[in-house]
Design an enzyme around this catalytic site. Sequence first.
Site, PDB file in Angstrom:
ATOM      1  N   CYS A 130      46.835  30.051  41.580  1.00 43.13           N
ATOM      2  CA  CYS A 130      46.920  29.777  42.593  1.00 43.13           C
ATOM      3  C   CYS A 130      46.252  31.494  43.415  1.00 43.13           C
ATOM      4  O   CYS A 130      45.560  31.289  44.072  1.00 43.13           O
ATOM      5  CB  CYS A 130      48.130  29.869  43.308  1.00 43.13           C
ATOM      6  SG  CYS A 130      48.883  29.570  42.348  1.00 43.13           S
ATOM      7  N   HIS A 243      50.063  32.394  49.699  1.00 46.36           N
ATOM      8  CA  HIS A 243      49.496  33.484  48.600  1.00 46.36           C
ATOM      9  C   HIS A 243      49.249  34.726  49.137  1.00 46.36           C
ATOM     10  O   HIS A 243      48.446  34.301  49.821  1.00 46.36           O
ATOM     11  CB  HIS A 243      49.558  33.880  47.088  1.00 46.36           C
ATOM     12  CG  HIS A 243      50.471  32.219  46.191  1.00 46.36           C
ATOM     13  ND1 HIS A 243      51.366  32.106  46.533  1.00 46.36           N
ATOM     14  CD2 HIS A 243      49.871  32.864  45.192  1.00 46.36           C
ATOM     15  CE1 HIS A 243      52.206  31.853  45.140  1.00 46.36           C
ATOM     16  NE2 HIS A 243      51.368  31.628  44.585  1.00 46.36           N
TER      17      HIS A 243
END
Length: 334
Positions: A130, A243
Site C-alpha cells: 500500500c 497512508h
Amino acid sequence: MASGMTVAVVGATGAAGQATLRILEERKFPVRELRVFASERSVGKTVPFRGEPVRVQKIEPGAFKGVQIAFCSAGSVQSKAYAPMLVQAGAVVIDKSSAFRMDPNVPLVVPEINAHAARNHQGILACPNCTTIVTVMPLKPLHDAGRLRRVIAVSYQSVSGAGVNGIAELREQTLAWARGETIKPRHFPYPIAFNLIPAIDRFGPDGYTAEEMKLVNETRKILELPGLLISPTTVRVPVFTCHSIAVTAETERKITPAQARELFERFSGLKVWDDPTQERYPMPVEVEGQDDCFVGRIREDLSSPTGLNFWVVGDQLRKGAATNAVQIAELLLG
Ligand code: A2P
C-alpha cells in the site's frame, strides 16, 4: 462475459477483503457468482454484497472449481498455499500479499503506471504494498518528465495496513486512554494510540525493515528502474485508514514546483491540493473514502538543485489495496 464472472474473495472478512467487496459493488464489476473465503473460524459467517448476505465457505478441495477471478488478501502464507490451487482450478489470481510481488514471472501492477505489464501474467498478478502504491503514483509523471535519480520517502502509515486487528487496537487503546486506563498493546509491539512506531515488520541485518525494502524493491520493479536510488523510512501512526508519505524526488532535469503541479494534475489517479495561502494540503481525514491519491506541499528541495519535495496521501484500503486490485481485474476484462 456479458452475464458476468465467478469471483472469489479470499480473506473476505478482513479489512482489505471487505473493501474489495465494496469496490466490486461500486465499480459494478460483472460478478455473476461470488464466493467468499476466510479462515476456518469464519466459516458460516456472512459478509454483505449487493445488499445480500454471502456465507463464508470452507477452503477445501473443489471449493475453487469454476472460479474465474480471485482476489486474495488473507496474508502471504495463505496466498502461497491458495494461489496455486486457484490457478490450477483455472482462475486468474490478483494477490494483495507480498508472496509473489518480486517473482520475475508475476507482474506487479499499478494500472495507471504499468498496465502493459498485466498482459504477461501466468495466472497470478500482484498488487503492490500500500505504501509503495501511494508513493509511486506521483513518482511516475516526475520520472517521465525529468528522469528520477534519487528518492527519499518517509511514510506515516495508518493502522488499517495491519488489518482489522490494527484498526480495533487503535480504537480500543484510544477508549482505554479516555477512561484513564493503562494501554496494553496486543497486536502492535508498543502502544499505537498517541504514539509513533518507527518500525513496521521485521528488521534486516542492515537496519532496514522488510516494509522499507518492499518500498525500495517494488518501486524499482513497477517503474522498471532497477538502479533507482531510494532511501526509505516507514512509520506506523495513530491514523485509521490513510497512508501519507513525505517524498523528496531528485531528477536529472529540474522540475519546478509549478511544472510538478501540472504533471500531477494531468496524471490519472492523482489530484493536487496545494495552496499554502488557503492552508490547503491533503490530510488523512479528508482523503479517506476516495480512490485518488492527493498531492500537496509541493516545493523545491532547498538542499538539491534538482530536488522536489511533496506530500502524498492515499486511502490505504482503496487505492492502496482494493481499488488497485479491482482496477487490475478490469484490465483483464478489457
Ligand atoms: P478470519 O476473519 O476468519 O480470521 P486482516 O488483514 O484484516 O487481518 O484480514 C485477514 C483475512 O485473512 C481475514 O479475512 C481472515 O479470516 C483471513 N485469514 C486468516 N487466516 C486464514 C487462513 N488460514 N485461510 C483463509 N483465510 C484466512
